[in-house]
Design an enzyme around this catalytic site. Structure first.
Site, PDB file in Angstrom:
ATOM      1  N   ASP A  54     -17.762 -13.056 -17.979  1.00 43.58           N
ATOM      2  CA  ASP A  54     -18.459 -14.353 -17.808  1.00 43.58           C
ATOM      3  C   ASP A  54     -19.355 -14.863 -16.582  1.00 43.58           C
ATOM      4  O   ASP A  54     -18.960 -14.434 -15.472  1.00 43.58           O
ATOM      5  CB  ASP A  54     -17.153 -15.327 -17.793  1.00 43.58           C
ATOM      6  CG  ASP A  54     -17.615 -16.895 -18.123  1.00 43.58           C
ATOM      7  OD1 ASP A  54     -18.742 -17.330 -17.821  1.00 43.58           O
ATOM      8  OD2 ASP A  54     -16.580 -17.436 -18.695  1.00 43.58           O
ATOM      9  N   THR A  95     -20.367 -20.726 -21.954  1.00 46.16           N
ATOM     10  CA  THR A  95     -19.372 -19.937 -22.393  1.00 46.16           C
ATOM     11  C   THR A  95     -19.017 -20.010 -23.829  1.00 46.16           C
ATOM     12  O   THR A  95     -19.023 -18.880 -24.463  1.00 46.16           O
ATOM     13  CB  THR A  95     -18.022 -19.989 -21.475  1.00 46.16           C
ATOM     14  OG1 THR A  95     -18.184 -20.007 -20.189  1.00 46.16           O
ATOM     15  CG2 THR A  95     -16.755 -19.249 -21.968  1.00 46.16           C
ATOM     16  N   ASN A 116     -19.710 -26.141 -24.896  1.00 53.11           N
ATOM     17  CA  ASN A 116     -18.380 -25.984 -24.274  1.00 53.11           C
ATOM     18  C   ASN A 116     -17.671 -27.152 -25.085  1.00 53.11           C
ATOM     19  O   ASN A 116     -16.661 -27.276 -25.649  1.00 53.11           O
ATOM     20  CB  ASN A 116     -18.041 -25.946 -23.020  1.00 53.11           C
ATOM     21  CG  ASN A 116     -18.466 -24.626 -22.425  1.00 53.11           C
ATOM     22  OD1 ASN A 116     -18.694 -23.646 -23.342  1.00 53.11           O
ATOM     23  ND2 ASN A 116     -18.758 -24.485 -21.089  1.00 53.11           N
ATOM     24  N   ASP A 178      -9.288 -20.216 -22.785  1.00 51.34           N
ATOM     25  CA  ASP A 178      -9.031 -20.267 -24.058  1.00 51.34           C
ATOM     26  C   ASP A 178     -10.336 -19.968 -24.901  1.00 51.34           C
ATOM     27  O   ASP A 178     -10.023 -19.201 -25.864  1.00 51.34           O
ATOM     28  CB  ASP A 178      -8.264 -21.631 -24.405  1.00 51.34           C
ATOM     29  CG  ASP A 178      -8.842 -22.855 -24.059  1.00 51.34           C
ATOM     30  OD1 ASP A 178     -10.277 -23.122 -24.105  1.00 51.34           O
ATOM     31  OD2 ASP A 178      -8.432 -23.644 -23.288  1.00 51.34           O
ATOM     32  N   ASP A 321     -17.017 -16.176 -13.579  1.00 49.36           N
ATOM     33  CA  ASP A 321     -17.464 -17.577 -13.626  1.00 49.36           C
ATOM     34  C   ASP A 321     -16.995 -18.445 -12.706  1.00 49.36           C
ATOM     35  O   ASP A 321     -17.748 -19.246 -12.044  1.00 49.36           O
ATOM     36  CB  ASP A 321     -17.246 -17.810 -15.151  1.00 49.36           C
ATOM     37  CG  ASP A 321     -17.983 -19.263 -15.460  1.00 49.36           C
ATOM     38  OD1 ASP A 321     -19.244 -19.139 -15.589  1.00 49.36           O
ATOM     39  OD2 ASP A 321     -17.366 -20.337 -15.661  1.00 49.36           O
ATOM     40  N   HIS A 325     -19.306 -20.204 -10.132  1.00 48.29           N
ATOM     41  CA  HIS A 325     -19.353 -21.644  -9.795  1.00 48.29           C
ATOM     42  C   HIS A 325     -19.236 -22.289  -8.459  1.00 48.29           C
ATOM     43  O   HIS A 325     -19.754 -23.139  -7.867  1.00 48.29           O
ATOM     44  CB  HIS A 325     -18.612 -22.222 -10.954  1.00 48.29           C
ATOM     45  CG  HIS A 325     -19.130 -22.295 -12.174  1.00 48.29           C
ATOM     46  ND1 HIS A 325     -20.248 -23.311 -12.373  1.00 48.29           N
ATOM     47  CD2 HIS A 325     -18.713 -22.040 -13.425  1.00 48.29           C
ATOM     48  CE1 HIS A 325     -20.520 -23.124 -13.624  1.00 48.29           C
ATOM     49  NE2 HIS A 325     -19.694 -22.520 -14.343  1.00 48.29           N
ATOM     50  N   ASP A 368     -21.550 -13.539 -21.243  1.00 48.84           N
ATOM     51  CA  ASP A 368     -21.932 -14.870 -22.328  1.00 48.84           C
ATOM     52  C   ASP A 368     -23.093 -15.956 -21.546  1.00 48.84           C
ATOM     53  O   ASP A 368     -23.385 -16.767 -22.227  1.00 48.84           O
ATOM     54  CB  ASP A 368     -20.592 -15.732 -22.266  1.00 48.84           C
ATOM     55  CG  ASP A 368     -20.055 -16.261 -20.707  1.00 48.84           C
ATOM     56  OD1 ASP A 368     -20.708 -15.646 -19.857  1.00 48.84           O
ATOM     57  OD2 ASP A 368     -19.072 -16.883 -20.789  1.00 48.84           O
TER      58      ASP A 368
END
Length: 561
Positions: A54, A95, A116, A178, A321, A325, A368
């Site tokens: 990610d 993502t 998302n 998830d 990820d 961030h 991704d």
């Protein structure tokens, strides 16, 4: 002259007979192979392992290369195939769309996962890409398991594998997030599992897949396996060796609650309660390690790759990820996270060699999406960059609507840099939607932070084949996307001034690695431009199965034997 023509005719006849005999020999050989039960397409791998990292930019391979060991990234690239010019070819680069595109072989225009989260213009509400309140949580009493792939409009390569083998293939998908587990598993996965933080630290699932967690997962959760990572996060190499990243203490990075500066070491036990308990692990490299721990447990307990029918293990490493961030591209935290991920990849390959057999499995690794450098850092370096202020933009738009149309209700929704207009109201006011969209576009172009504006009609009807316009068109889904798509200038993001984000069609968000390794893969590399939608078709050819039913990608021939 007669002798010359005679010799020429003899030569041509000889060549013709030679070709005929050769073709006949090939046909006879194929017939013998078929009658002997030999598969002329080659035996497929016993296991495919799909890895999505990610938020991994391509240059994380090259920038941190000297810090990687010989048996992680370097093994995958040295003995595998690397696409050096690999891109998404659409926006938004986030993502949900990223995982969906990797596994469906198409873009949001086809698979329908346009973000998302997005505004649903038919229900007048916001939706989450895998949210599904019709499902129940499995393994937890919270609603963290109410998810399914029901918003994914096409099949995945994992679906096609299950269909090909009459559901005898096993597909297991694992991620902290998830959506990073649900979307790769497709509609027919045996199971998808994701991590619940807070006070739980458990791996959970959804009633879409099962009524109860398998016994081995119940025992794994009861063992409190995640507790081993409740430790101090220190740099894994000498601090002065991290010359590929900026200083440790800079104003461009976020901090955990309870910290006063973004510097090593990060004392996770001391920060635990103030940062959501097990949720804290997500924003550290330990989140990747605990993901791999669980994936290896699934590999063993589910006997993946144990027979001749191909199985599929999908792993998404989400912590890269979270760390990206929070700290940004230039941080030592990001560099240390990738150094530790390299060690986890070595651990994965070693276990695959042992349990499945070297040469019996295939791995692909990609991302991704990429990510933007922190605009505040770029700005201080005198590179054009900045931030979007959407609240001010909305206030100005409301003034425009009130003055032009006598109402502010024309704007129904705003998500993923898309504006959704109220078509019922436009009909009541006898307004032409295309004309209104054009007026909005003209108004928005006056605003700071807006580089370009496209109407849905332009994207739907335009014949764009390359560049930014083609990327936006590939991300536009007629049923789900908005009426206007806004494009900020390069290096301008809607985010805080610490850390960074992604989502644009610019190259820093689209350029990611693609590595194929193992059975059926020809070692090598290419600088030819390839796209994320090419991964699933390449796998389909390798496995000898049907392409996903919405696939628009092209197999990468250089990869295949």
């Amino acid at each position: 002259m007669r002798i010359y023509f005679f010799r020429l005719n003899v030569l041509l006849l000889t060549l013709f007979l030679g070709v005929s005999i050769s073709l006949e020999a090939q046909v006879n050989n194929r017939e013998r192979e078929a009658s002997a039960g030999i598969n002329t397409f080659g035996d497929p791998p016993r296991l495919v392992v799909g890895i999505v990292v990610d938020q991994m930019r391509y240059d994380y391979l090259t920038r941190f290369w000297d810090h990687y060991g010989k048996k992680g990234f370097k093994r995958l690239i040295g003995d595998g195939f690397l696409s050096k010019n690999h891109h998404f070819g659409y926006a938004p680069t986030s993502t949900g769309p990223g995982h969906a595109s990797v596994y469906t072989g198409t873009t949001p225009s086809g698979h329908g996962v346009i973000g998302n989260n997005w505004y649903d213009k038919y229900t007048d509400s916001g939706v989450y890409c895998v949210g599904d309140t019709s499902q129940s949580s499995v393994g937890t009493t919270t609603n963290a398991g109410q998810h399914s792939p029901h918003r994914l409009m096409t099949t995945t390569i994992t679906d096609q594998l299950r269909l090909h083998y009459q559901m005898r293939s096993k597909v297991i998908s694992v991620a902290i997030k998830d959506r990073g587990a649900v979307l790769p598993g497709g509609h027919t996965a045996n199971a998808a599992y994701w991590f619940e933080g807070g006070t739980s630290g458990h791996w959970i699932s959804s009633s879409y897949y099962m009524d109860a967690l398998p016994v081995w997962i119940q025992e794994y959760n009861a063992s409190k396996a995640a507790d081993r990572y409740k430790e101090v996060w220190k740099l894994s190499h000498k601090p002065d060796s991290y010359v590929e990243s900026g200083p440790d203490n800079v104003p461009y990075e976020g901090v955990f609650s309870g910290e006063t500066s973004p510097v090593f070491p990060h004392d996770l036990p001391a920060l635990w309660e103030a940062n959501g308990g097990y949720d804290l692990l997500k924003a550290t490299p330990f989140g990747n390690s605990l993901t791999l721990d669980f994936a290896l447990e699934a590999l063993e307990k589910e006997a993946l790759g144990a027979d001749e029918i191909t199985d599929f293990l999908a792993i998404s490493f989400s912590s890269t990820d979270y760390v990206g961030h929070m700290y940004g591209v230039n941080s030592k935290e990001v560099q240390d996270t990738y150094i530790r991920l390299d060690e986890d990849l070595e651990r994965l390959l070693k276990e695959l060699d042992r349990s499945v057999g070297e040469g019996a499995y295939t791995v692909f690794l990609t991302a991704d999406h990429g990510v933007s450098p922190v605009p505040a850092y770029l700005s201080d370096a005198r590179i054009p960059a900045g931030y979007l202020y959407k609240d001010k933009m909305r206030e100005r738009l409301e003034e425009f609507m009130s003055f032009t149309y006598g109402t502010t209700d024309l704007l129904k929704g705003f998500s993923n840099n898309q504006l959704f207009l109220d078509h019922d109201l436009m009909r009541n006011l006898e307004l032409d939607p295309e004309y209104v969209s054009a007026q909005f576009a003209e108004e928005l172009m006056k605003y700071d932070g807006i580089y370009k504006v496209y109407t849905s009609g332009q994207l739907h009807n335009g014949s764009f084949t390359e560049g930014i316009e083609a990327a936006l068109k590939n991300g536009y889904n007629q049923k789900r996307s908005g009426d206007l798509i806004l494009l900020p200038p390069p290096a301008h993001i809607d985010y805080s001034k610490t850390g960074t984000t992604h989502g644009s069609p610019y190259i820093y968000d689209t350029h990611v690695p693609l590595i194929f390794y193992g059975k059926g893969v020809v070692p090598g590399s290419t600088v030819r431009k390839t796209y994320i939608r090419d991964i699933a078709p390449t796998l389909a050819v390798m496995l000898g199965i049907a392409f996903p039913n919405g696939s628009t990608g092209t197999p990468i021939p250089e990869v295949l034997e």
